[in-house]
Every structure is written in structure tokens, then in C-alpha cells.
Scaffold this motif. Sequence first.
Motif, short mmCIF file in Angstrom:
data_model
loop_
_atom_site.label_atom_id
_atom_site.label_comp_id
_atom_site.label_asym_id
_atom_site.label_seq_id
_atom_site.Cartn_x
_atom_site.Cartn_y
_atom_site.Cartn_z
N GLY A 23 0.82 -1.21 0.00
CA GLY A 23 0.00 0.00 0.00
C GLY A 23 0.85 1.26 0.00
N ASP A 24 1.93 1.21 0.74
CA ASP A 24 2.89 2.31 0.80
C ASP A 24 3.49 2.57 -0.58
OD1 ASP A 24 4.90 4.12 1.56
OD2 ASP A 24 6.22 2.54 2.31
N GLY A 27 0.97 3.79 -3.17
CA GLY A 27 0.53 5.16 -2.93
C GLY A 27 1.61 6.21 -3.08
N LEU A 305 -7.29 -1.33 -2.53
CA LEU A 305 -6.13 -0.45 -2.37
C LEU A 305 -6.02 0.57 -3.50
CD1 LEU A 305 -3.04 -2.40 -0.94
CD2 LEU A 305 -4.31 -0.49 0.06
N VAL A 309 -5.83 4.71 -2.73
CA VAL A 309 -4.83 5.62 -3.29
C VAL A 309 -5.48 6.69 -4.15
CG1 VAL A 309 -2.89 5.70 -4.91
CG2 VAL A 309 -2.95 3.95 -3.12
N GLY A 319 -2.55 4.23 2.15
CA GLY A 319 -2.43 2.93 1.50
C GLY A 319 -1.77 1.91 2.40
N GLY A 323 -3.63 -1.21 3.73
CA GLY A 323 -3.02 -2.43 3.22
C GLY A 323 -2.71 -3.43 4.31
#
Length: 358
Positions: A23-24, A27, A305, A309, A319, A323
Motif C-alpha cells: 500500500g505504501d 501510494g 487499495l 490511493v 495505503g 493495506g
Amino acid sequence: MSDSAAPTRKDRILGALLGVHAGDSLGATFEFKAWEDIRTDHPHGIRDIIGGGHFGWPAGHATDDTDLTRAVLLAYRDLVKPKTSRAQSSTPPNLLLLAAWYMVDWYDGIWPDRVKGERPVDVGGATALGISKFKRSRDPKSSGAGEGRAGNGSLMRCIPTAVFQEDKDKAFQESLEISAITHDDFHCTISCAVYNAIARALVDGMAPEEAWRAGKDAVKRAVLLAENEETTARKVKMGRAAKKVEAAIDAGKNLVTLPDLAKNGPRRAANAAKALPYHASGHVLESLTLAVAAMLDPRGLEDVLVDVVQIGQDTDTNGAIAGGLLGARDGVGAIPLRWREKLQFGKEFEEVVEDLSS
């Protein structure tokens, strides 16, 4: 495991950690961009981890979200299987000290794929202040940035506690304490404890609705804990914060949906003005709301996800936080292989999970 197999507990643990990372990294491309701009350029969002963004990230590279999750993760690893010189920083090993010193390592550039001594390019103000105060005091219980600093910088890194602290009571307390190294505002500490209660329930195989109720139970625990605070002022502040955290997880269940937010944005979606008054720009309660909405969304991890974002603003952290719950819910196999293959710390996280599960 095959991606179609029912996830085991270990799959959910790894899913939680790599869900944060995925997610990181997904995003990071849109960090600080408004929904309107993302919608114009990418009307259907992005479905691949491509890097770039405000800081020009390599595809799959960790931002501060995953880096600091790694700091907490390595602290738990060192408690069980000390392998590094950092593990000798406290005798006997102390979780808070280990986590805080790993945060210092990150801040000071003693970190993989960074030039030694080079500061991270993206670091939140409360995080920088908390780490700097710890470096001076060497006391993780007096290093927080203080009341009113209610960003999402501790929520983004808290999930290792949910997956590696098996004792529920200790997990609740450690969630509060690890948050407070940098973010000691009650909204942040309680959000971490509630989020981790939800994540733990998901890892244990509970359905999302049951996990949400586990979060509600954690709120009740925080309210009771407030009664033991030393002063009336702290009792009142902690109690009020607990109620706001409860409202945030209620909003994720009852007020907003991710398809609506992704389609109409955080200013025009139904109930967004109430649930997301800061337009998803980094307040801890809003990130918690989005994560709960993501967990309760019946679609697959990728679709959810992508929508998180698409909302814009603090896209990497929102995110990452969403996530983590999605990975805990669906297991690592739900994270697209094309994403997993790009994650900077993917292999290391797998090794730590394997190490602590053996």
C-alpha cells in the motif's frame, strides 16, 4: 502457497506486513496530490507499483511508512532471536528501546540502500521531533512530540505488535507505548491499540465484522484505562480521545465507502465532510476510518487499495494503513505477485516471519 489456497495464520501475518509495504509503495506515486488531479490523469487509478511521485521513489522502494514498520518489526525479532549489534542495546532486551533505536538508525541513515549519515527524504514533523527527543533523553517513555500532534505517523508502523505479540494485554499496552515514542497524543496511541486489535482479530481468522467489534472492545478498554490516569485533565482528555477513535471506526463502517470516495473524492462523496474533514491528508482518525472502510469492503485487496490511493493527499500512508488490514484479512496471496516482486523489503519481511514462526 498458491494464491488460490485458503490463507493460513502465517499467510495472514505476512500479508499484514507486505500489505503495509504494498500500500505504501503503490501510494507513493501520488503522495500530496489532490483527488481532482489524480482523477484527471488516472481516472481508474493505478494498478501497478511504478514509483516516482513527489520524492522520485524507485518502484517498490519503502517510504517512511514501511521503513518505520521495519524498525518495529526488527525490535520484535531481536526480542526473540537477537542477531545484531542493535539487539545488545539493552540488557535484557527491551522492546521500546529496541524500536526507538531502530528508528534512530533510520533517521540517521544507518539503513539499507541509503548512504550512511543521509537523512530520510520524507519524515513527518512529529516523527522527527520524537526521535530527536529520544536521542537526547534515551528514554522512549518521554520522547513523544506532545499533545495536539495527531498525525498518522505511528499508526502506519504499528502492525508488528498485532502479529507478533501473542498476549492480548501486552499487545494493547505495547501498541500505546510504541506509538508514544513519537506520537503520544491520545488520539494516536489509542488508534494504534484499536487498529492492532482489529488486525489481530483478522490474523486469527475472524470475519471483518467480528474484527470491527474487536476494535470496539479495544475502545472500551481505553475508556476504562482513562479512569486510571493520574490527573482529572488526563482522564478527560484520554476519555474524549477514545470516543473520537470509536467514532472513526464507526465512520469506516457506516458513513463512507471506498468506491464512492474514489469516484467522487473526499469533498463530494457521501458523508465525507463529516468523516474526512481534512480530506485524507494525514490525520490519524481519518486514516483509521479509511482502513476500516477498506477492511469491510467485500472486494479483493487490489481493487480496494487502488481506490484508497485514488482518494489522494496522504496516499502512501493511507495505503499502508489500509493495506495492513487487507493483508491480514486476505493473506499474502491476495497481494498481486507483480507487486510483491518489487517490494524493497519483501524478502526480508518473509525471512523474519519465517524466523519468528519456526
